[in-house]
Design a protein around this motif. Structure first.
Motif, PDB file in Angstrom:
ATOM      1  N   UNK A  22       1.018  -1.126   0.052  1.00  0.00           N
ATOM      2  CA  UNK A  22       0.076   0.039  -0.074  1.00  0.00           C
ATOM      3  C   UNK A  22       0.895   1.357  -0.224  1.00  0.00           C
ATOM      4  N   UNK A  23       2.121   1.026   0.831  1.00  0.00           N
ATOM      5  CA  UNK A  23       2.813   2.417   0.869  1.00  0.00           C
ATOM      6  C   UNK A  23       3.649   2.582  -0.537  1.00  0.00           C
ATOM      7  N   UNK A  24       4.072   1.443  -1.208  1.00  0.00           N
ATOM      8  CA  UNK A  24       4.354   1.611  -2.606  1.00  0.00           C
ATOM      9  C   UNK A  24       3.487   2.282  -3.645  1.00  0.00           C
ATOM     10  N   UNK A  25       2.158   1.896  -3.434  1.00  0.00           N
ATOM     11  CA  UNK A  25       1.296   2.385  -4.237  1.00  0.00           C
ATOM     12  C   UNK A  25       0.903   3.941  -4.036  1.00  0.00           C
ATOM     13  N   UNK A  26       1.335   4.289  -2.881  1.00  0.00           N
ATOM     14  CA  UNK A  26       1.041   5.840  -2.624  1.00  0.00           C
ATOM     15  C   UNK A  26       2.135   6.761  -3.483  1.00  0.00           C
ATOM     16  N   UNK A  27       3.316   6.028  -3.987  1.00  0.00           N
ATOM     17  CA  UNK A  27       4.230   6.838  -4.903  1.00  0.00           C
ATOM     18  C   UNK A  27       3.892   6.275  -6.183  1.00  0.00           C
ATOM     19  N   UNK A  28       3.651   7.273  -7.088  1.00  0.00           N
ATOM     20  CA  UNK A  28       3.051   7.243  -8.544  1.00  0.00           C
ATOM     21  C   UNK A  28       4.558   7.560  -9.371  1.00  0.00           C
ATOM     22  N   UNK A  29       4.877   6.570 -10.273  1.00  0.00           N
ATOM     23  CA  UNK A  29       6.166   6.303 -11.076  1.00  0.00           C
ATOM     24  C   UNK A  29       5.667   6.437 -12.442  1.00  0.00           C
ATOM     25  N   UNK A  30       6.689   6.632 -13.245  1.00  0.00           N
ATOM     26  CA  UNK A  30       6.545   6.701 -14.712  1.00  0.00           C
ATOM     27  C   UNK A  30       6.700   5.139 -15.158  1.00  0.00           C
ATOM     28  N   UNK A  31       5.784   4.530 -15.471  1.00  0.00           N
ATOM     29  CA  UNK A  31       6.077   3.091 -16.024  1.00  0.00           C
ATOM     30  C   UNK A  31       7.037   3.052 -17.386  1.00  0.00           C
ATOM     31  N   UNK A  32       7.073   4.022 -18.124  1.00  0.00           N
ATOM     32  CA  UNK A  32       7.814   4.122 -19.353  1.00  0.00           C
ATOM     33  C   UNK A  32       8.375   5.488 -19.443  1.00  0.00           C
ATOM     34  N   UNK A  33       9.404   5.601 -20.201  1.00  0.00           N
ATOM     35  CA  UNK A  33       9.903   6.669 -20.758  1.00  0.00           C
ATOM     36  C   UNK A  33       8.738   7.518 -21.703  1.00  0.00           C
ATOM     37  N   UNK A  34       8.762   8.928 -21.675  1.00  0.00           N
ATOM     38  CA  UNK A  34       7.921   9.354 -22.508  1.00  0.00           C
ATOM     39  C   UNK A  34       7.635  10.949 -22.200  1.00  0.00           C
ATOM     40  N   UNK A  35       6.525  11.575 -22.712  1.00  0.00           N
ATOM     41  CA  UNK A  35       6.265  13.095 -22.485  1.00  0.00           C
ATOM     42  C   UNK A  35       5.084  13.004 -21.923  1.00  0.00           C
TER      43      UNK A  35
END
Length: 357
Positions: A160-173
């Motif tokens: 649940x803590x990991x889901x609180x951090x939103x990261x880019x799943x791939x490189x892009x704009x």
């Protein structure tokens, strides 16, 4: 009295005959002059029909889509505690974009870890006692289960803590940001779009009659409204497994490099799909073709038996058109002089003269 009247009538008849003869002679002379009158030659411009090598094209329209494109969202609800991106920013895979408040989850994690430590101590103690036959199997199984439950609670809270951090799943704009610092967001609520535009897909379809001419690796040329004078190029990477039974078209996907970033997902594309084998048609300017219900034609200029220039109508079979040039598939030979200006005032075998350059 009778003689006198007869003489008058006879004189009038003779006069009428003389006047009629004179008028008839005048009419005959006028008709002869009219028959011998020839209109002046029409002034025209001509070009030489040429033989060129063309790759036949299949025309279509399509849409550009991102190779990978998503609406970024959080898997869980929460208060936005940190924003680490701006609208239009380029990001790499794994970059942190947004952090939700995880204070409660962090506190719960500490509690669950303590419970897991206690459960582990009890399990190890009971394991030793069970080996010595000091406790029952039921008590040992209970301590084992309590340890597993405690460890699962820790793992669940960490997830649940990991889901609180939103990261880019791939490189892009990234697109335009839809969230602000301190805002409460719901699970699944759109935060920002992410598009991988390093290369794009051009999706389009063509009628099923062209199926034998389609293959993976086929060259695709297209133009967009934003760059109407630029030909972009791509390659076909996939053909649909079936023909659409409603439209009788087959869907095609081509991949298009976009290293300079000029193309954007969602753009309209005016597509030309090149066939494999080239052809060698005779080509003329489009202004040389006269269209009619009786057939398409051109006017070819050559000398008659008296050495005068005349325009002769020749019916042709018109093929593909590219810009201001038309391919003639039959009815015309390379090297013939074709009228390009002045065709509207021509009839078959009309006398012509070339316009001064």
């Amino acid at each position: 009295m009778f003689k006198r009247s007869a003489l008058v009538i006879g004189g009038l008849l003779i006069l009428l005959l003389v006047l009629g003869g004179i008028k008839y002679q005048q009419i005959q002379q006028g008709m002869a002059q009219l028959a011998s009158f020839a209109p002046p030659p029409a002034t025209i411009s001509v070009v030489e029909a040429k033989s060129e090598q063309w790759r036949p094209e299949i025309a279509s329209v399509g849409t550009l889509t991102a190779k990978a494109g998503i609406e970024m969202s959080a898997e869980v609800s929460g208060l936005v505690e940190g924003l680490y991106f701006r609208s239009g920013q380029k990001v790499n895979k794994g970059d942190l974009l947004l952090q939700l408040d995880d204070g409660v989850e962090q506190a719960n994690l500490q509690s669950y870890r303590a419970q897991a430590e206690l459960a582990k101590v009890k399990f190890e103690r009971n394991q030793t006692m069970f080996e010595r036959r000091n406790i029952s199997e039921t008590e040992f199984d209970e301590s084992s289960a309590n340890l597993k439950v405690a460890l699962a609670a820790v793992a669940q809270t960490e997830a649940t803590i990991d889901k609180k951090a939103v990261t880019a799943p791939f490189s892009g704009v990234l697109g335009i940001r839809k969230v602000d610092l301190g805002q409460y967001v719901q699970a699944g609520e759109s935060l920002v779009t992410l598009q991988d535009v390093s290369s794009l897909y051009a999706d389009f379809s063509v009628p099923e009659q062209y199926l034998p001419s389609l293959y993976v690796g086929q060259t695709v040329l297209f133009r967009t409204s934003a760059y109407s004078d630029v030909d972009f190029q791509g390659k076909v990477i996939a053909l649909d497994a079936k023909v659409d039974e409603n439209t009788r078209n087959i869907a095609i996907r081509a991949e298009v490099p976009n290293s300079d970033g000029r193309l954007t997902p969602g753009m309209y594309a005016d597509i030309r799909l090149l066939k494999r084998d080239p052809i060698n048609p005779v080509t003329v300017p489009s202004t040389a073709i006269t269209y009619s219900p009786f057939g398409d034609a051109v006017f070819v200029v050559r000398k008659d038996n008296e050495g005068q220039l005349r325009a002769y109508r020749q019916y042709v079979k018109v093929g593909e058109r590219r810009g201001d040039t038309v391919a003639v598939m039959s009815g015309l030979t390379a090297g013939e002089q074709v009228v390009t200006a002045g065709t509207m005032k021509l009839a078959n075998e009309a006398l012509v003269q070339l316009a001064k350059q």
